[in-house]
Design an enzyme around this catalytic site. Structure first.
Site, mmCIF file in Angstrom:
data_model
loop_
_atom_site.group_PDB
_atom_site.id
_atom_site.type_symbol
_atom_site.label_atom_id
_atom_site.label_comp_id
_atom_site.label_asym_id
_atom_site.label_seq_id
_atom_site.Cartn_x
_atom_site.Cartn_y
_atom_site.Cartn_z
ATOM 1 N N ARG A 18 -1.897 4.822 6.668
ATOM 2 C CA ARG A 18 -1.699 5.671 5.502
ATOM 3 C C ARG A 18 -1.005 6.975 5.890
ATOM 4 N NH1 ARG A 18 -7.137 6.388 2.119
ATOM 5 N NH2 ARG A 18 -5.962 7.599 0.659
ATOM 6 N N ASP A 35 -7.191 12.766 -12.232
ATOM 7 C CA ASP A 35 -8.619 12.680 -11.866
ATOM 8 C C ASP A 35 -9.477 13.296 -12.971
ATOM 9 O OD1 ASP A 35 -8.174 12.160 -8.674
ATOM 10 O OD2 ASP A 35 -6.764 13.584 -9.510
ATOM 11 N N ARG A 59 -9.829 10.925 -15.739
ATOM 12 C CA ARG A 59 -10.802 9.869 -15.378
ATOM 13 C C ARG A 59 -12.228 10.403 -15.546
ATOM 14 N NH1 ARG A 59 -7.263 8.142 -10.133
ATOM 15 N NH2 ARG A 59 -6.069 6.491 -11.134
ATOM 16 N N HIS A 80 -5.980 16.074 -4.658
ATOM 17 C CA HIS A 80 -5.903 14.804 -5.388
ATOM 18 C C HIS A 80 -6.155 13.733 -4.321
ATOM 19 C CE1 HIS A 80 -4.694 11.533 -7.929
ATOM 20 N NE2 HIS A 80 -3.657 11.244 -7.173
#
Ligand SMILES: O=P(O)(O)OC[C@H]1O[C@](O)(COP(=O)(O)O)[C@@H](O)[C@@H]1O
Length: 318
Positions: free
Chosen positions: A92, A152, A155, A179
């Site tokens: 990643r 976020d 959500r 984030h």
């Protein structure tokens, strides 16, 4: 005058997020011209054609596209969604590094063709990409910010609405910080309508809204993206809508409060980082952060999130 008249929004990257953002902008009538730019000519042409074929059913807008920065000339807003594709065996972190380098390469050409554009960075790791974009463009910080924790927060609001049985629009709550995994839900300032969420009395038929529920919700907000990616490979609809909402706040000079990622200099002595806090978004972009009251725990969490981000910035040598 309607704020969409004459407005041009360019989207860099015609992948799932870029194409869905374009679709959301067209559906909502957010801009007069939507330009898509991607290195893959066949892909960008196909997305433009597919979107343009729906013009009959949207408000008057044109869709254009291409592989050259010229297609973004004189944009009011540039939305950056392009990212490197993950190669087999790539971590990643390596992926993030390639993405940051891509942004550094592409952005100066965009500044040349659209010097007054407001830049909204969406590509992950968004706080790092936003910081890299600030450095690569040399633009003032108000002109360059990231979509941050707008998604976020939506959500979070969705889950709170589900648990309490009220409309999501009446839930006012923010996620701040990164984030990403170190983000912080600002429970102490959250309200439902005018009622502080910490004093919420459950509606008939709905369960207690206690610490256990809050912890479960916070966990789900952080992990829901992983769940979506596992199921369909990418998240695109909610981020597309969130980005369209940010674009509208700029074009409409709305002074809308949104938790976008902006440059915080000397944040609690940490140095320069881009992170999200509830901030005012208008035609100048974003340069005012609200002095949102924080509990001791939230303040400590935010500090640790900022330290995490500063560490990443240093790791990338930015
Ligand atoms: O709960 P209230 O005070 O009626 O507010 C509802 C309004 O708040 C909003 O949800 C915006 O909320 P935020 O200011 O918390 O982002 C609007 O979409 C909606 O119209």
């Amino acid at each position: 005058m309607n704020h969409t008249q004459g407005s041009k929004v360019s989207i860099i990257g015609a992948g799932a997020v870029g194409a869905t953002t374009a679709y959301a902008l067209l559906m909502r009538g957010s801009a007069r011209t939507v330009a898509l730019m991607d290195i893959n000519q066949a892909k960008v042409d196909a997305e433009v054609l597919d979107l343009a074929h729906g013009s009959q059913f949207t408000s008057a807008a044109s869709v254009i596209g291409g592989t050259d920065a010229a297609v973004c000339a004189d944009s009011d807003i540039i939305v950056f969604t392009a990212g490197a594709k993950q190669k087999p065996g790539q971590t990643r972190l390596q992926l993030a590094e390639t993405t940051v380098r891509l942004a550094q390469k592409v952005l100066p050409d965009l500044v040349d063709v659209a010097p007054n554009a407001i830049h909204v960075l969406v590509t992950n790791p968004v706080d790092i990409v936003t910081y890299a974009a600030l450095k690569a463009t040399g633009l003032p910080p108000n002109q360059v910010f990231g979509s941050g924790t707008v998604l976020d927060s939506s959500r979070l609001r969705y889950l709170v609405a589900q648990h309490t049985g009220v409309a999501v629009q009446n839930v006012h709550a923010y996620i701040a910080g990164e984030h990403g995994d170190s983000q912080i839900p600002l429970w102490s300032s959250a309200t439902i309508g005018a009622i502080p969420l910490m004093n919420w009395t459950p509606l008939p038929g709905f369960p207690e809204f206690d610490q256990t529920v809050r912890d479960e919700i916070a966990h789900e907000v952080v992990h829901s993206a992983y769940q979506i990616i596992e199921g369909k490979g990418a998240t695109n609809y909610a981020i597309g809508l969130a980005t369209a909402r940010i674009v509208e706040a700029v074009l409409g000079d709305e002074r809308r409060i949104l938790p976008v990622s902006t440059l915080a200099t000397g944040f609690h002595g940490i140095g320069e980082v881009c992170l999200s806090l509830p901030s005012v978004v208008d035609r100048r972009g974003c340069d005012v952060r609200l002095d949102t009251p924080l509990s001791d725990q939230e303040e400590a969490g935010l500090l640790s999130s900022a330290t995490t981000l500063r560490g990443m910035i240093e790791q990338f040598g930015l």
